[in-house]
Design a protein around this motif. Sequence first.
Motif, PDB file in Angstrom:
ATOM      1  N   ASP A  35      44.777  53.779  86.075  1.00  0.00           N
ATOM      2  CA  ASP A  35      44.155  53.015  84.998  1.00  0.00           C
ATOM      3  C   ASP A  35      43.774  51.609  85.445  1.00  0.00           C
ATOM      4  O   ASP A  35      42.820  51.023  84.919  1.00  0.00           O
ATOM      5  N   GLN A  36      44.496  51.060  86.420  1.00  0.00           N
ATOM      6  CA  GLN A  36      44.125  49.753  86.960  1.00  0.00           C
ATOM      7  C   GLN A  36      42.755  49.840  87.633  1.00  0.00           C
ATOM      8  O   GLN A  36      41.917  48.956  87.465  1.00  0.00           O
ATOM      9  N   ALA A  37      42.515  50.925  88.372  1.00  0.00           N
ATOM     10  CA  ALA A  37      41.214  51.130  89.013  1.00  0.00           C
ATOM     11  C   ALA A  37      40.125  51.308  87.963  1.00  0.00           C
ATOM     12  O   ALA A  37      39.028  50.745  88.084  1.00  0.00           O
ATOM     13  N   LYS A  38      40.414  52.075  86.918  1.00  0.00           N
ATOM     14  CA  LYS A  38      39.434  52.273  85.839  1.00  0.00           C
ATOM     15  C   LYS A  38      39.104  50.954  85.143  1.00  0.00           C
ATOM     16  O   LYS A  38      37.958  50.709  84.761  1.00  0.00           O
ATOM     17  N   ALA A  39      40.106  50.103  84.976  1.00  0.00           N
ATOM     18  CA  ALA A  39      39.878  48.804  84.330  1.00  0.00           C
ATOM     19  C   ALA A  39      38.988  47.915  85.198  1.00  0.00           C
ATOM     20  O   ALA A  39      38.079  47.248  84.684  1.00  0.00           O
ATOM     21  N   LEU A  40      39.225  47.915  86.503  1.00  0.00           N
ATOM     22  CA  LEU A  40      38.365  47.139  87.405  1.00  0.00           C
ATOM     23  C   LEU A  40      36.932  47.663  87.351  1.00  0.00           C
ATOM     24  O   LEU A  40      35.981  46.883  87.317  1.00  0.00           O
ATOM     25  N   GLU A  41      36.784  48.977  87.329  1.00  0.00           N
ATOM     26  CA  GLU A  41      35.441  49.562  87.246  1.00  0.00           C
ATOM     27  C   GLU A  41      34.763  49.229  85.924  1.00  0.00           C
ATOM     28  O   GLU A  41      33.578  48.928  85.890  1.00  0.00           O
ATOM     29  N   ARG A  42      35.511  49.277  84.830  1.00  0.00           N
ATOM     30  CA  ARG A  42      34.942  48.972  83.520  1.00  0.00           C
ATOM     31  C   ARG A  42      34.452  47.531  83.463  1.00  0.00           C
ATOM     32  O   ARG A  42      33.443  47.237  82.827  1.00  0.00           O
ATOM     33  N   LYS A  63      32.250  43.919  77.338  1.00  0.00           N
ATOM     34  CA  LYS A  63      33.213  44.210  76.267  1.00  0.00           C
ATOM     35  C   LYS A  63      33.879  45.550  76.532  1.00  0.00           C
ATOM     36  O   LYS A  63      33.239  46.484  76.954  1.00  0.00           O
ATOM     37  N   PRO A  64      35.198  45.654  76.293  1.00  0.00           N
ATOM     38  CA  PRO A  64      35.833  46.954  76.456  1.00  0.00           C
ATOM     39  C   PRO A  64      35.339  47.897  75.363  1.00  0.00           C
ATOM     40  O   PRO A  64      35.222  47.501  74.207  1.00  0.00           O
ATOM     41  N   ALA A  65      35.034  49.119  75.763  1.00  0.00           N
ATOM     42  CA  ALA A  65      34.559  50.101  74.787  1.00  0.00           C
ATOM     43  C   ALA A  65      35.680  50.430  73.816  1.00  0.00           C
ATOM     44  O   ALA A  65      36.845  50.507  74.190  1.00  0.00           O
ATOM     45  N   LYS A  66      35.319  50.636  72.572  1.00  0.00           N
ATOM     46  CA  LYS A  66      36.310  51.013  71.565  1.00  0.00           C
ATOM     47  C   LYS A  66      36.664  52.478  71.755  1.00  0.00           C
ATOM     48  O   LYS A  66      35.789  53.304  71.963  1.00  0.00           O
ATOM     49  N   PRO A  67      37.945  52.829  71.698  1.00  0.00           N
ATOM     50  CA  PRO A  67      38.316  54.235  71.835  1.00  0.00           C
ATOM     51  C   PRO A  67      37.771  55.070  70.684  1.00  0.00           C
ATOM     52  O   PRO A  67      37.614  54.581  69.570  1.00  0.00           O
ATOM     53  N   LEU A  68      37.482  56.319  70.987  1.00  0.00           N
ATOM     54  CA  LEU A  68      36.956  57.222  69.953  1.00  0.00           C
ATOM     55  C   LEU A  68      38.023  57.653  68.988  1.00  0.00           C
ATOM     56  O   LEU A  68      39.134  57.790  69.242  1.00  0.00           O
ATOM     57  N   ARG A 118      43.642  49.045  76.744  1.00  0.00           N
ATOM     58  CA  ARG A 118      43.743  49.833  75.500  1.00  0.00           C
ATOM     59  C   ARG A 118      42.521  50.713  75.308  1.00  0.00           C
ATOM     60  O   ARG A 118      42.628  51.822  74.794  1.00  0.00           O
ATOM     61  N   ALA A 119      41.351  50.241  75.728  1.00  0.00           N
ATOM     62  CA  ALA A 119      40.131  51.031  75.589  1.00  0.00           C
ATOM     63  C   ALA A 119      40.076  52.178  76.601  1.00  0.00           C
ATOM     64  O   ALA A 119      39.517  53.232  76.312  1.00  0.00           O
ATOM     65  N   ILE A 120      40.657  51.983  77.753  1.00  0.00           N
ATOM     66  CA  ILE A 120      40.620  53.007  78.808  1.00  0.00           C
ATOM     67  C   ILE A 120      41.451  54.229  78.449  1.00  0.00           C
ATOM     68  O   ILE A 120      41.029  55.366  78.646  1.00  0.00           O
ATOM     69  N   ASN A 121      42.648  54.014  77.951  1.00  0.00           N
ATOM     70  CA  ASN A 121      43.553  55.131  77.692  1.00  0.00           C
ATOM     71  C   ASN A 121      44.322  54.861  76.397  1.00  0.00           C
ATOM     72  O   ASN A 121      45.493  54.477  76.431  1.00  0.00           O
TER      73      ASN A 121
END
Length: 160
Positions: free
Chosen positions: A60-67, A155-160, A41-44
């Motif tokens: 987005d799966q790759a971005k989640a692993l990186e996050r 922690k997942p970043a909060k979306p802007l 949810r934080a990624i996109n």
Amino acid sequence: MSQLNQLFTNPTDQRKGPNCGVTALAVSAGISFQKAWDTFRAINPRVYNNRWRGGTYPTDQAKALERLQIAFDDMMLTRRMNITKFVNEYTAPNTVYMVTAATHVQTVLNGYVIDQRGKKHISEYWARKKFVKRVRIIKEPFKYSDDAGSVTAPKPAKPL
């Protein structure tokens, strides 16, 4: 039974539904299902909004692993094969793979496959004949799987 095999389980807070990408991330990282859900949810936030049921995109799966700071490599596939052939002929022992076949993501370790339906041997797995599209080799599997796994994970970043 190796330590990896003991850690290779579905999260305790697993939900039912079309959430294979979230489950694969939770299993691979050793985090709770809710932590994986919040990470997507934080990624996109435009895609993974309040109406989202759990399906994810490979980018987005790759971005989640990186996050979550989980090291991984994309495996180059040289030929078309189904999941059974991939597991039996191309996987290394004690190595975790996040495999995308058709539009479904599952996690593979030592001949066993996990998705939102649970852990099964490849010979009993319902999607064993689906063709593999993408494979990610997880270099740091179960990184946050200690007792405080969800607390120690970033922690997942909060979306802007």
